[in-house]
Design a protein around this motif. Structure first.
Motif, PDB file in Angstrom:
ATOM      1  N   UNK A 196       1.000   1.720   8.623  1.00 29.78           N
ATOM      2  CA  UNK A 196       1.686   0.800   7.624  1.00 29.78           C
ATOM      3  C   UNK A 196       1.066   0.919   6.507  1.00 29.78           C
ATOM      4  N   UNK A 197      -0.106   0.643   6.301  1.00 31.72           N
ATOM      5  CA  UNK A 197      -0.937   0.258   4.981  1.00 31.72           C
ATOM      6  C   UNK A 197      -1.435   1.584   4.562  1.00 31.72           C
ATOM      7  N   UNK A 198      -1.312   2.851   5.269  1.00 30.04           N
ATOM      8  CA  UNK A 198      -1.755   4.038   4.694  1.00 30.04           C
ATOM      9  C   UNK A 198      -1.022   4.450   3.472  1.00 30.04           C
ATOM     10  N   UNK A 199       0.142   4.087   3.326  1.00 30.90           N
ATOM     11  CA  UNK A 199       0.816   4.230   1.933  1.00 30.90           C
ATOM     12  C   UNK A 199       0.455   3.448   0.711  1.00 30.90           C
ATOM     13  N   UNK A 200      -0.279   2.343   0.965  1.00 32.67           N
ATOM     14  CA  UNK A 200      -0.707   1.580   0.147  1.00 32.67           C
ATOM     15  C   UNK A 200      -2.368   2.042  -0.123  1.00 32.67           C
ATOM     16  N   UNK A 201      -2.778   2.180   0.933  1.00 36.47           N
ATOM     17  CA  UNK A 201      -4.410   2.680   0.855  1.00 36.47           C
ATOM     18  C   UNK A 201      -4.451   3.930   1.403  1.00 36.47           C
ATOM     19  N   UNK A 202      -4.542   5.262   0.757  1.00 34.16           N
ATOM     20  CA  UNK A 202      -4.668   6.566   1.244  1.00 34.16           C
ATOM     21  C   UNK A 202      -5.705   6.934   1.714  1.00 34.16           C
ATOM     22  N   UNK A 203      -7.008   6.164   1.628  1.00 32.91           N
ATOM     23  CA  UNK A 203      -8.002   6.309   2.295  1.00 32.91           C
ATOM     24  C   UNK A 203      -7.966   6.100   3.779  1.00 32.91           C
ATOM     25  N   UNK A 204      -6.849   5.545   4.229  1.00 29.35           N
ATOM     26  CA  UNK A 204      -6.660   5.198   5.621  1.00 29.35           C
ATOM     27  C   UNK A 204      -5.956   6.558   6.423  1.00 29.35           C
TER      28      UNK A 204
ATOM     29  N   UNK B 207     -14.407   2.353   5.378  1.00 29.68           N
ATOM     30  CA  UNK B 207     -13.173   2.166   5.472  1.00 29.68           C
ATOM     31  C   UNK B 207     -13.082   0.624   6.277  1.00 29.68           C
ATOM     32  N   UNK B 208     -14.427   0.167   6.566  1.00 29.03           N
ATOM     33  CA  UNK B 208     -14.209  -1.131   7.152  1.00 29.03           C
ATOM     34  C   UNK B 208     -14.231  -2.305   5.892  1.00 29.03           C
ATOM     35  N   UNK B 209     -14.672  -1.765   4.775  1.00 33.22           N
ATOM     36  CA  UNK B 209     -14.586  -2.617   3.605  1.00 33.22           C
ATOM     37  C   UNK B 209     -13.127  -2.485   3.222  1.00 33.22           C
ATOM     38  N   UNK B 210     -12.318  -1.208   2.981  1.00 36.63           N
ATOM     39  CA  UNK B 210     -11.001  -1.300   2.938  1.00 36.63           C
ATOM     40  C   UNK B 210     -10.054  -2.208   3.867  1.00 36.63           C
ATOM     41  N   UNK B 211     -10.375  -1.943   5.242  1.00 36.66           N
ATOM     42  CA  UNK B 211      -9.472  -2.608   6.071  1.00 36.66           C
ATOM     43  C   UNK B 211      -9.806  -4.210   5.952  1.00 36.66           C
ATOM     44  N   UNK B 212     -11.010  -4.785   5.556  1.00 35.64           N
ATOM     45  CA  UNK B 212     -10.791  -6.054   5.228  1.00 35.64           C
ATOM     46  C   UNK B 212      -9.768  -6.690   4.487  1.00 35.64           C
ATOM     47  N   UNK B 213      -9.494  -5.835   3.380  1.00 31.40           N
ATOM     48  CA  UNK B 213      -8.552  -6.326   2.573  1.00 31.40           C
ATOM     49  C   UNK B 213      -7.205  -6.459   3.236  1.00 31.40           C
ATOM     50  N   UNK B 214      -7.010  -5.777   4.473  1.00 28.71           N
ATOM     51  CA  UNK B 214      -5.857  -5.872   5.281  1.00 28.71           C
ATOM     52  C   UNK B 214      -6.013  -6.808   6.578  1.00 28.71           C
ATOM     53  N   UNK B 215      -6.705  -7.467   6.687  1.00 30.50           N
ATOM     54  CA  UNK B 215      -7.450  -8.120   7.879  1.00 30.50           C
ATOM     55  C   UNK B 215      -6.221  -9.175   8.485  1.00 30.50           C
ATOM     56  N   UNK B 216      -5.756  -9.764   7.296  1.00 32.61           N
ATOM     57  CA  UNK B 216      -4.679 -10.853   7.796  1.00 32.61           C
ATOM     58  C   UNK B 216      -3.365 -10.082   8.407  1.00 32.61           C
ATOM     59  N   UNK B 217      -3.225  -8.719   7.982  1.00 35.75           N
ATOM     60  CA  UNK B 217      -1.961  -8.044   8.653  1.00 35.75           C
ATOM     61  C   UNK B 217      -2.399  -7.560  10.224  1.00 35.75           C
ATOM     62  N   UNK B 218      -3.641  -7.495  10.178  1.00 35.75           N
ATOM     63  CA  UNK B 218      -4.152  -6.713  11.535  1.00 35.75           C
ATOM     64  C   UNK B 218      -4.052  -8.093  12.397  1.00 35.75           C
ATOM     65  N   UNK B 219      -4.350  -9.170  12.211  1.00 35.00           N
ATOM     66  CA  UNK B 219      -4.618 -10.340  12.839  1.00 35.00           C
ATOM     67  C   UNK B 219      -3.389 -10.914  13.284  1.00 35.00           C
ATOM     68  N   UNK B 220      -2.091 -10.805  12.340  1.00 35.76           N
ATOM     69  CA  UNK B 220      -0.897 -11.296  12.524  1.00 35.76           C
ATOM     70  C   UNK B 220      -0.064 -10.175  13.397  1.00 35.76           C
ATOM     71  N   UNK B 221      -0.646  -9.146  13.544  1.00 32.78           N
ATOM     72  CA  UNK B 221      -0.084  -8.152  14.560  1.00 32.78           C
ATOM     73  C   UNK B 221      -0.724  -8.303  15.930  1.00 32.78           C
ATOM     74  N   UNK B 222      -1.738  -8.610  15.787  1.00 34.82           N
ATOM     75  CA  UNK B 222      -2.668  -8.715  17.098  1.00 34.82           C
ATOM     76  C   UNK B 222      -1.803 -10.196  17.921  1.00 34.82           C
TER      77      UNK B 222
END
Length: 106
Positions: free
Chosen positions: A56-64, A89-104
């Motif tokens: 979902x987030x790779x559209x906003x963060x092409x590094x993913x 990538x871990x640094x990048x994904x930390x910006x999306x951590x809330x999304x991951x936790x909501x999905x989990x």
């Protein structure tokens, strides 16, 4: 020799997968036992949540893009350049951590 019920009461901890049927059975037959979910099924859920957010987030963060298997590999088996890429990538994904936790949690 004790009864089956007495034996069942001695069970203090049960490890199982996250199947609702197992969970209900343990609660019915071992109500006093602590339940530990096995690591395989926990990691399966975590990996699924990370992958769904990555897609979902790779559209906003092409590094993913094209990083699925980098997330799944054991870090100790990665070559230095891949470890470095994963740390970025871990640094990048930390910006999306809330999304991951909501999905989990859903």
């Amino acid at each position: 020799m004790g009864t089956v019920a007495a034996y069942l009461e001695q069970i203090e901890e049960v490890c199982c997968d996250m199947s609702p049927a197992f969970f209900r059975g343990i609660q019915d037959y071992f109500p006093q036992a602590e339940i530990t979910f096995d690591a395989f099924h926990i990691m399966k859920l975590v990996n699924k949540a990370i992958n769904e957010v990555r897609i979902r987030e790779k559209k906003k963060a092409p590094d993913l893009k094209h990083t699925k298997y980098l997330w799944l590999k054991n870090e100790s088996s990665l070559k230095d350049d891949k470890k470095e890429r994963l740390m970025d990538l871990v640094k990048t994904i930390k910006k999306h951590e809330e999304s991951i936790l909501r999905r989990f949690h859903s």
